[in-house]
Scaffold this active site. Structure first.
Site, PDB file in Angstrom:
ATOM      1  N   HIS A  50       0.843  -1.210   0.000  1.00  9.69           N
ATOM      2  CA  HIS A  50       0.000   0.000   0.000  1.00  9.69           C
ATOM      3  C   HIS A  50       0.870   1.248   0.000  1.00  9.69           C
ATOM      4  O   HIS A  50       2.090   1.158   0.188  1.00  9.69           O
ATOM      5  CB  HIS A  50      -0.957  -0.010   1.191  1.00  9.69           C
ATOM      6  CG  HIS A  50      -0.274   0.081   2.516  1.00  9.69           C
ATOM      7  ND1 HIS A  50       0.392  -0.986   3.087  1.00  9.69           N
ATOM      8  CD2 HIS A  50      -0.114   1.119   3.377  1.00  9.69           C
ATOM      9  CE1 HIS A  50       0.912  -0.621   4.244  1.00  9.69           C
ATOM     10  NE2 HIS A  50       0.630   0.657   4.444  1.00  9.69           N
ATOM     11  N   HIS A 107      -7.505  -0.867   5.107  1.00 11.75           N
ATOM     12  CA  HIS A 107      -6.498  -0.160   5.890  1.00 11.75           C
ATOM     13  C   HIS A 107      -6.846   1.324   5.819  1.00 11.75           C
ATOM     14  O   HIS A 107      -7.821   1.708   5.188  1.00 11.75           O
ATOM     15  CB  HIS A 107      -5.107  -0.474   5.283  1.00 11.75           C
ATOM     16  CG  HIS A 107      -3.957   0.082   6.061  1.00 11.75           C
ATOM     17  ND1 HIS A 107      -3.895   0.050   7.432  1.00 11.75           N
ATOM     18  CD2 HIS A 107      -2.789   0.664   5.651  1.00 11.75           C
ATOM     19  CE1 HIS A 107      -2.755   0.605   7.814  1.00 11.75           C
ATOM     20  NE2 HIS A 107      -2.074   0.979   6.769  1.00 11.75           N
ATOM     21  N   ASP A 134       0.538  -8.222  10.800  1.00  8.70           N
ATOM     22  CA  ASP A 134       0.627  -6.887  11.406  1.00  8.70           C
ATOM     23  C   ASP A 134       0.420  -6.954  12.923  1.00  8.70           C
ATOM     24  O   ASP A 134      -0.603  -7.438  13.391  1.00  8.70           O
ATOM     25  CB  ASP A 134      -0.481  -6.037  10.753  1.00  8.70           C
ATOM     26  CG  ASP A 134      -0.470  -4.581  11.197  1.00  8.70           C
ATOM     27  OD1 ASP A 134       0.380  -4.202  12.012  1.00  8.70           O
ATOM     28  OD2 ASP A 134      -1.336  -3.822  10.687  1.00  8.70           O
ATOM     29  N   GLY A 168      -5.808   2.359  11.673  1.00  8.10           N
ATOM     30  CA  GLY A 168      -5.868   1.508  10.492  1.00  8.10           C
ATOM     31  C   GLY A 168      -5.330   0.104  10.734  1.00  8.10           C
ATOM     32  O   GLY A 168      -5.201  -0.671   9.788  1.00  8.10           O
ATOM     33  N   HIS A 169      -5.008  -0.202  11.983  1.00  9.24           N
ATOM     34  CA  HIS A 169      -4.388  -1.503  12.280  1.00  9.24           C
ATOM     35  C   HIS A 169      -5.293  -2.360  13.165  1.00  9.24           C
ATOM     36  O   HIS A 169      -5.888  -1.873  14.121  1.00  9.24           O
ATOM     37  CB  HIS A 169      -3.047  -1.299  12.977  1.00  9.24           C
ATOM     38  CG  HIS A 169      -2.055  -0.553  12.143  1.00  9.24           C
ATOM     39  ND1 HIS A 169      -1.226  -1.185  11.241  1.00  9.24           N
ATOM     40  CD2 HIS A 169      -1.785   0.776  12.048  1.00  9.24           C
ATOM     41  CE1 HIS A 169      -0.474  -0.269  10.636  1.00  9.24           C
ATOM     42  NE2 HIS A 169      -0.788   0.917  11.102  1.00  9.24           N
TER      43      HIS A 169
END
Lengths: 554, 554
Positions: A72, A140, A194, A366-367
């Site tokens: 990304h 995300h 992640d 975003g995680h």
């Protein structure tokens, strides 16, 4: 376990640190790279603009590197490309928005025409000789983000990239959980996932709920609304646009990266703004305040950003106006809290109203949080697991989370940058280490600022410096000019007159003593002058400025 | 509204900033001061150790200053005393623990015997000529903390100091809400209240619940337990002691401030440890790990603290051992997050287990949340209100909170440091401003580092420096030595050889041109050399080091 059929996974950056994500995957004569990010300098890295990975390992194996695959378009995943491609020009693969942002960067570095950018779509599989690289849609805080599956002859490696699970994303493109589940059913050799938010229980709130909060806030705004957010968060931008259009506002973009990325996003169809609704910053004055929204950079309080310049009245075009409402639609990245606070305080002082995370839900991470991570682990149930993206504590907690879900500790690999994880279809182990490191970018210089320079800068920052200069005549063993003393960053001139005068006397005495004894070697003279000066200054001031003795000989 | 019967309230520090709390109250020929704190340097204040208030105003009125009244023993309320008392030796009033901590400081500065410290107890009223100063027990993250009521001929001023409302404090001494309520019933002219946590909804959790969490964690610990917390948080210390004693552990204190304050607290009876339960750090080795608790400094990740030294293996006496459990029982103060993270990561890397705020409730704030503030406002219902303790945004939100509770905006005064609030029994207004400021302490120097020095340090930190030195003979208009160039913090020597060589050529040319034209004035020569060098270096490197041209003449 040496075997030419083994697959090697080598993180060249990004493990045990935030940013600078880059990982090599190796099978026989093929190496592929996932991501190519920068990290931002920490407070000890005085004067450093950004930090890129040391890719010596890739350069030493350059003939085998088949491409860089980008998950990304965030800086910590693409930011090093302009620097790395100058050293290692290989094809780059990514989705349209990702490459749109990359193109902008390569243009700025004047290397776009030399680079091969290959656009892919989520679902695409790039077939190399032995390896196949599959892009899988995820969600995300930037649009068009992907996880990547690498199909190797001995099994599948799934790298989530940065992700969260948003069931109602703004663009309607949900994460391809079906494909991930399918891979899991057929057997995944290694999952890399992640770890950023592994310490947070529960589930991220959906991006859409931020839109609802913003819409409510917009409905009450009486003047201009100025929203600071990450330039790359196209979905956030879209929601700000939607709220603006709903309440009859025109939209202006302010700040270089905001202007760049919004333009790319509009061109490529990721950001939809009805005809005639955007205006330039110059046109703002032509509209009543209650019909204006400004989307701006500066959500991290960066002193040179558009928002900070508005707050401190140094923006050339934008001034604070009555009834302005400022929204900071972002969390401060660790280390930026004080900067953000400064801007908020200043806006309040100037009479503006400010809304930020502590007051309203105007930002979401975003995680993935714990429950999202558990879903991925459960769907994939890999043979081996390697936590990625996060500080060491996050990797450690992610490893614990995997164990709670039933994985055995021996199948979890908590690597450091540079370690080599080697996998066969039967076993996996850490088998070595390659050279890695950080390269500092400062101005035009890439790698010319290292630890010695930084140590000096830190020293200069703490106590300043003091130059002693004298000209001596070798033949007559006499001082013919000086010694003079010049300081910077040490003490106020007016406060230090007596101090400097005494210091000069001490240096002169030291120098005369040496010369009387026929000592003329400049390094001895310099060492003696420096030593006596250090002692004197520390006794008097408890400070240790850098002392620079200079002897000129004639 | 000039009237000799008016009362003046003059914050000399602490408004719109965190720390450096000091406020003057003035009636006729009497001035009293509440608190005398320091603040810590922000990241722009290179090399500064701490920041104290500029008390020019008090020095100009020194004959009227009757005393300094201290609310509690935190650095931001007492830290400047050693510096201020050297300039203005007036009586200091405070509770026993507060003055116990102050004594330690004055001893370190060798001025204890010159100072007058007056111990008071909560409930005491100090009667001056016209003013009466009443200490009122409150609860905070340090024991023996007080709010202060100033009884003036025109009305009562209530200053909460730092506080929260804990109904079950560890020492059983609850905040004297009855007295506060009583003051409110009889009429309070001005309320000054802690704004630190005004952005947080609800009510702080009680300190005791942290003890319950700690006890549960201790019950599972298999090796040593090392708890980092604020040295001044005696109640936290007591709870760690209680949990330790319960599970048969001896307690050792590590870190200078921890050793100092725990000793003061034990001596004065604020910290209770059963006979034979404390051991020194040197004795730890004589006990099995599961019988040892270490209470240490370093909860803010300070690089020189005991905890950081343990983590990075630079502690002379303490090493990480198997099954060690580390607890960070504190929140990172804004700006310290990255430092704390570094220590946590390092402890994990070395195999230790670490528990911190993100994982367990091992810390609670010492400052009132919204519902606590509302209670105080409701009990006091003052005529005028002035929010204190907090950044500007906190003061602003506290003012809004007061308005929601029914106060009129015109009766709320959101002051800046230095502004004078003047009150009569009929009205209140801001009537002026006195000189205030920050004085930087760097080593032995107090006030000899100012903005020019800091600007230079910042510049040096960014790009380093470059000294050019040449000796010229005036009579012959010739260069007889040099020019030489020496750099620090600019570029690596080996990378810059060609650069520096070319730079020398440019300077020599510049100098020769000047001398050829019979230009000999050193300031012109220096300006020209500097200018040509700046231009050259910026073009080549995009950096702007400090350039220091030195011309010696013979």
């Amino acid at each position: 376990m040496k075997n030419e059929n083994n697959v090697k996974v080598i993180p060249l950056g990004g493990l045990g640190e935030i940013g600078k994500n880059i990982t090599a995957f190796e099978y026989k004569n093929e190496i592929i790279v996932i991501d190519c990010g920068i990290s931002f300098p920490d407070e000890e890295m005085y004067g450093v603009d950004l930090v890129i990975p040391d890719i010596t390992y890739l350069l030493n194996n350059s003939d085998r590197v088949k491409g860089i695959f980008i998950t990304h378009g965030h800086e910590d995943h693409i930011g090093s490309l302009p620097y790395i491609l100058k050293q290692l020009n290989v094809p780059v693969y990514g989705t349209r928005l990702t490459l749109g942002i990359v193109e902008n960067k390569l243009k700025e570095h004047n290397i776009l025409s030399d680079c091969e950018l290959n656009k892919v779509e989520a679902g695409d599989i790039i077939e190399l000789e032995n390896l196949k690289v599959e892009f899988i849609r995820n969600t995300h805080s930037i649009a068009d983000s992907c996880s990547i599956a690498i199909h190797t002859p001995i099994g599948v490696i799934l790298h989530t990239g940065d992700f969260k699970i948003d069931y109602t994303p703004i663009d309607g493109l949900v994460m391809d959980l079906e494909r991930i589940s399918n891979l899991g059913r057929n057997g995944v050799l290694l999952l890399m996932a992640d770890s950023t938010n592994v310490e947070r229980p529960g589930h991220t709130i959906p991006e859409r709920s931020i839109g609802e909060t913003l819409t409510r806030i917009f409905s009450n705004a009486k003047g201009r609304v100025i929203v600071a957010t990450f330039a790359s968060n196209i979905h956030r931008m879209q929601q700000i646009v939607n709220a603006s259009v709903k309440y009859g506002r025109k939209i202006a973009f302010s700040g270089r990266s905001m202007e760049n990325i919004s333009e790319v996003a509009m061109d490529l169809g990721y950001l939809h703004i009805p005809e005639g609704k955007t205006i330039s910053v110059d046109e703002i004055q032509s509209y009543p305040n209650e019909q204006v929204t400004i989307i701006t950079t500066g959500s991290q309080g960066e002193p040179m950003s558009a928002l900070a310049r508005i707050a401190f009245s140094t923006h050339r075009k934008l001034k604070i106006e009555p009834k302005d409402l400022y929204i900071i639609s972002a969390s401060p990245i660790p280390g930026n809290g004080k900067l953000v606070s400064k801007v908020i305080n200043q806006l309040f002082k100037r009479g503006a109203d400010v809304i930020y995370e502590a007051l309203e839900e105007v930002h979401v991470s975003g995680h993935a949080y714990q429950e999202e991570l558990k879903l991925i682990h459960t769907l994939v149930h890999p043979k081996y697991f390697m936590p990625v993206h996060g500080e060491y504590r996050h990797l450690r907690h992610h490893s614990e989370l995997a164990q709670k879900l039933g994985m055995e500790e021996k199948n979890i690999f908590n690597l450091e940058t540079g370690q080599v994880l080697e996998l066969s279809d039967k076993e996996a182990m850490i088998t070595g280490r390659v050279h890695t490191g950080s390269v500092y970018v400062d101005g035009f210089g890439v790698g010319d600022v290292g630890n010695i320079v930084l140590r000096d800068r830190k020293h200069l920052a703490q106590d300043g410096m003091l130059t002693i200069v004298a000209t001596i005549e070798k033949e007559s063993y006499s001082i013919i000019a000086g010694p003079d003393i010049i300081t910077r960053g040490f003490v106020y001139a007016k406060e230090s007159e007596a101090l400097i005068k005494e210091a000069k006397d001490i240096v002169r005495k030291e120098l005369e003593d040496c010369l009387e004894n026929k000592v003329i070697e400049w390094y001895v003279l310099k060492a003696n002058m420096k030593k006596s000066m250090e002692k004197y200054l520390y006794e008097k001031t408890k400070r240790r400025p850098i002392i620079l003795p200079i002897i000129m000989e004639i």
